[in-house]
Design an enzyme around this catalytic site. Structure first.
Site, PDB file in Angstrom:
ATOM      1  N   GLU A   1     -79.790  96.954 -60.465  1.00 29.08           N
ATOM      2  CA  GLU A   1     -79.701  97.539 -61.802  1.00 29.08           C
ATOM      3  C   GLU A   1     -80.082  99.008 -61.731  1.00 29.08           C
ATOM      4  O   GLU A   1     -81.059  99.382 -61.076  1.00 29.08           O
ATOM      5  CB  GLU A   1     -80.637  96.854 -62.808  1.00 29.08           C
ATOM      6  CG  GLU A   1     -80.253  95.447 -63.189  1.00 29.08           C
ATOM      7  CD  GLU A   1     -81.232  94.834 -64.198  1.00 29.08           C
ATOM      8  OE1 GLU A   1     -81.908  95.596 -64.928  1.00 29.08           O
ATOM      9  OE2 GLU A   1     -81.331  93.589 -64.234  1.00 29.08           O
TER      10      GLU A   1
ATOM     11  N   GLU B 127     -81.169  93.886 -75.880  1.00 28.65           N
ATOM     12  CA  GLU B 127     -82.142  94.419 -74.925  1.00 28.65           C
ATOM     13  C   GLU B 127     -83.558  93.922 -75.251  1.00 28.65           C
ATOM     14  O   GLU B 127     -84.466  94.684 -75.594  1.00 28.65           O
ATOM     15  CB  GLU B 127     -82.095  95.950 -74.908  1.00 28.65           C
ATOM     16  CG  GLU B 127     -80.879  96.522 -74.201  1.00 28.65           C
ATOM     17  CD  GLU B 127     -80.852  96.223 -72.710  1.00 28.65           C
ATOM     18  OE1 GLU B 127     -81.906  95.857 -72.157  1.00 28.65           O
ATOM     19  OE2 GLU B 127     -79.769  96.348 -72.101  1.00 28.65           O
ATOM     20  N   TRP B 128     -83.703  92.602 -75.185  1.00 31.54           N
ATOM     21  CA  TRP B 128     -85.004  91.946 -75.345  1.00 31.54           C
ATOM     22  C   TRP B 128     -85.708  92.405 -76.612  1.00 31.54           C
ATOM     23  O   TRP B 128     -85.116  92.360 -77.683  1.00 31.54           O
ATOM     24  CB  TRP B 128     -85.841  92.131 -74.083  1.00 31.54           C
ATOM     25  CG  TRP B 128     -85.135  91.703 -72.821  1.00 31.54           C
ATOM     26  CD1 TRP B 128     -84.809  92.478 -71.749  1.00 31.54           C
ATOM     27  CD2 TRP B 128     -84.602  90.392 -72.516  1.00 31.54           C
ATOM     28  NE1 TRP B 128     -84.139  91.744 -70.798  1.00 31.54           N
ATOM     29  CE2 TRP B 128     -83.987  90.475 -71.232  1.00 31.54           C
ATOM     30  CE3 TRP B 128     -84.579  89.165 -73.192  1.00 31.54           C
ATOM     31  CZ2 TRP B 128     -83.374  89.376 -70.635  1.00 31.54           C
ATOM     32  CZ3 TRP B 128     -83.963  88.078 -72.598  1.00 31.54           C
ATOM     33  CH2 TRP B 128     -83.373  88.184 -71.332  1.00 31.54           C
TER      34      TRP B 128
ATOM     35  N   ASN C  11     -85.263  87.251 -61.142  1.00 31.71           N
ATOM     36  CA  ASN C  11     -85.121  88.657 -61.501  1.00 31.71           C
ATOM     37  C   ASN C  11     -86.466  89.230 -61.950  1.00 31.71           C
ATOM     38  O   ASN C  11     -87.100  88.723 -62.866  1.00 31.71           O
ATOM     39  CB  ASN C  11     -84.111  88.810 -62.649  1.00 31.71           C
ATOM     40  CG  ASN C  11     -83.916  90.261 -63.043  1.00 31.71           C
ATOM     41  OD1 ASN C  11     -83.289  91.035 -62.323  1.00 31.71           O
ATOM     42  ND2 ASN C  11     -84.463  90.656 -64.190  1.00 31.71           N
ATOM     43  N   GLU C  12     -86.901  90.275 -61.275  1.00 31.19           N
ATOM     44  CA  GLU C  12     -88.075  91.061 -61.662  1.00 31.19           C
ATOM     45  C   GLU C  12     -89.336  90.242 -61.948  1.00 31.19           C
ATOM     46  O   GLU C  12     -89.916  90.329 -63.033  1.00 31.19           O
ATOM     47  CB  GLU C  12     -87.756  91.904 -62.895  1.00 31.19           C
ATOM     48  CG  GLU C  12     -86.629  92.884 -62.698  1.00 31.19           C
ATOM     49  CD  GLU C  12     -86.344  93.727 -63.929  1.00 31.19           C
ATOM     50  OE1 GLU C  12     -85.916  94.883 -63.765  1.00 31.19           O
ATOM     51  OE2 GLU C  12     -86.537  93.216 -65.051  1.00 31.19           O
TER      52      GLU C  12
ATOM     53  N   ARG D  30     -72.757  91.087 -61.195  1.00 32.01           N
ATOM     54  CA  ARG D  30     -74.014  90.349 -61.186  1.00 32.01           C
ATOM     55  C   ARG D  30     -74.248  89.754 -62.572  1.00 32.01           C
ATOM     56  O   ARG D  30     -74.321  90.465 -63.564  1.00 32.01           O
ATOM     57  CB  ARG D  30     -75.171  91.277 -60.811  1.00 32.01           C
ATOM     58  CG  ARG D  30     -76.526  90.587 -60.819  1.00 32.01           C
ATOM     59  CD  ARG D  30     -77.616  91.534 -60.320  1.00 32.01           C
ATOM     60  NE  ARG D  30     -78.925  90.910 -60.429  1.00 32.01           N
ATOM     61  CZ  ARG D  30     -79.878  91.308 -61.263  1.00 32.01           C
ATOM     62  NH1 ARG D  30     -79.682  92.348 -62.057  1.00 32.01           N
ATOM     63  NH2 ARG D  30     -81.039  90.684 -61.306  1.00 32.01           N
TER      64      ARG D  30
END
Length: 527
Positions: free
Chosen positions: A407, A463-464, A192-193, A119
């Protein structure tokens, strides 16, 4: 927000169809009885249904790098991550994992693991550098063409996400991102989300465009009680329009499917009281069902209507017909479980006593005791039973629609003195995945139609707002050399996928030979 395509022998033809979907949809913008321990210890791929997909997940901004190469335009995260103070250690995704140049190496890593699905997301800013205000960028299409070709050559199914947090900056600058109905875009796969997007970007203001209002946060603009509702409404309509186009022009030819991905915590009542049991029901509804209910039933959850009333945007009759049934499957990103406390009868901090929060406060501790082992993110705790419960919940609420776990992953708690040895001998990550897979298997054996499981993530990545200190990857990425170094979990996952029956015990997996790296401090600053 993902599509599974059943690619067969003619890979080139299918590849052209996949790329044509990207081009057309991005351009068509519409304005407006064993013990649980025994099960975990012996968990193997062969215990899952035939055809079950196992793989890893990623997203473009978090791994690609190359922010200005081959005609790429600025994204919202290119700008936001360069704003001082927004990201831990003022880090950014300019290099990330350099997947843009190393995708062949990374696909080889996947192939060596034995996965059959990957993905990944396609960056809008590569395909349409100026959003709707410029031309398609052929060089941006080419990189994804190559990725898809090479995945298919190795028997790995592409599971493609178009919107995974990054938007062309020009769209956000002109229209404020998802709070404008002008961004109801028709594109190949969806989002996504969206529930996490509206919370982070329009309620808490910690992701771009950084909108919020007190007590949720202190931003230069925004309304935390209203904007999340508007943004979600627009994203759901965008999803429905994309599905309509996909079904009309491409689905029959591709034999594919189209869905959306929601973030999904599970919850337990903080106290053994009815008010907290009701709080669990409400906070669940204000999460995944906020996304999924309209796409299945054509309406927002009844639990939200009872609290928000006329504040909830309404779907017109035409929109209701468009949106209802606009799902082939549900994707869920599940990492952990929290406690829920009722705030309808008493004041709670940080906006938990506002209608937009469902009058619910969530926490990971009760009487100072965490609900599960702490991870590298403060809000994520290891509670494997939550996987079984959230899948059961979805099965019942949505009449057992197909589900993909898009995820699920573990990051180690941050330590100031962490060594390379600590990072690579990741027994707790192995324990996490074994326990969550065992919980998932229990749900499947009770009849849940779950069709895939994807680990977040293949590589340690950006990670953001946490930058690079929070690590979910099966592979450690050296920030100086960008070398991909396998953690012990790589050996475990490969054994799991190939049914070789290894456990996570040291005598079975063994210590990796790390040489001088065994005692080297990683050297990052921890907060």
């Amino acid at each position: 927000m993902s599509v599974i395509s059943n690619h067969t022998n003619n890979m080139k033809m299918v590849d052209k169809q996949l790329i044509s979907v990207v081009i057309i949809l991005l351009c068509c913008v519409h304005f407006h009885v064993q013990s649980s321990h025994d099960v975990e210890d012996g968990i193997s791929r062969s215990q899952f249904p035939e055809g079950f997909l196992f793989g890893t997940s990623s997203s473009s901004y978090q791994i690609e790098g190359a922010p200005f190469e081959d005609g790429k335009g600025l994204s919202n995260w290119d700008v936001f991550s360069h704003t001082p103070g927004k990201i831990n250690n003022d880090e950014n995704g300019d290099i990330a994992d350099d997947h843009y140049h190393r995708y062949l190496e990374d696909i080889e890593l996947m192939s060596s693991l034995g996965v059959n699905v990957y993905r990944f997301s396609i960056s809008w800013s590569r395909i349409l550098p100026r959003g709707i205000y410029g031309d398609i960028n052929p060089r941006g299409i080419m990189i994804y063409n190559k990725i898809i070709d090479n995945l298919l050559l190795r028997g790995i199914e592409p599971f493609v996400t178009i919107h995974h947090s990054d938007l062309p900056h020009e769209l956000e600058e002109r229209y404020g991102g998802w709070i404008s109905p002008l961004i109801q875009v028709k594109y190949w796969t969806t989002i996504n989300e969206p529930n996490l997007v509206v919370e982070s970007a329009y309620m808490r203001g910690i992701h771009p465009p950084g909108h919020c209002s007190p007590p949720f946060g202190n931003c230069y603009t925004g309304n935390s009680d209203v904007e999340p509702l508007i943004a979600m409404h627009n994203m759901l309509l965008s999803h429905a329009k994309a599905v309509k186009l996909y079904r009309k022009h491409f689905q029959a030819k591709q034999g594919g499917s189209i869905g959306i991905v929601a973030h999904a915590f599970m919850y337990e009542p903080l106290r053994d009281e009815e008010c907290d049991r009701q709080a669990v029901n409400r906070t669940l509804a204000f999460g995944l069902p906020w996304v999924i209910d309209p796409l299945v039933f054509g309406e927002y959850p009844a639990e939200m209507h009872s609290i928000l009333g006329s504040q909830l945007p309404r779907f017109s009759l035409r929109e209701n017909n468009l949106i209802k049934g606009s799902l082939d499957f549900i994707g869920i990103n599940h990492y952990g479980t929290l406690y829920a406390k009722d705030c309808s009868l008493s004041a709670c901090p940080f906006g938990a006593d506002h209608p937009i929060s469902g009058f619910v406060e969530t926490t990971g501790t009760r009487d100072g005791i965490p609900i599960g082992d702490q991870t590298g993110m403060l809000e994520l705790f290891v509670v494997p039973k939550g996987m079984e419960k959230i899948v059961d919940y979805i099965k019942i609420r949505y009449h057992n629609m197909p589900v993909y776990i898009t995820e699920n992953g573990y990051s180690s708690p941050l330590k100031a003195d962490v060594t390379m040895h600590d990072l690579l001998q990741d027994f707790k990550r192995i324990d996490y995945h074994k326990a969550y897979l065992a919980a998932l298997l229990r749900a499947i054996r009770k009849g849940a139609d779950v069709r895939g499981y994807m680990i977040w993530s293949l590589l340690d990545n950006f990670e953001w707002t946490h930058g690079y200190e929070t690590r979910f990857g099966l592979y450690y990425v050296d920030r100086h050399t960008l070398e991909r170094i396998p953690k012990l979990s790589v050996q475990w996952f490969s054994s799991f996928l190939n049914n070789t029956g290894h456990t996570n015990k040291r005598e079975n997996l063994g210590e990796q030979h790390l040489g001088s790296k065994n005692v080297r401090n990683v050297g990052f600053n921890f907060i």
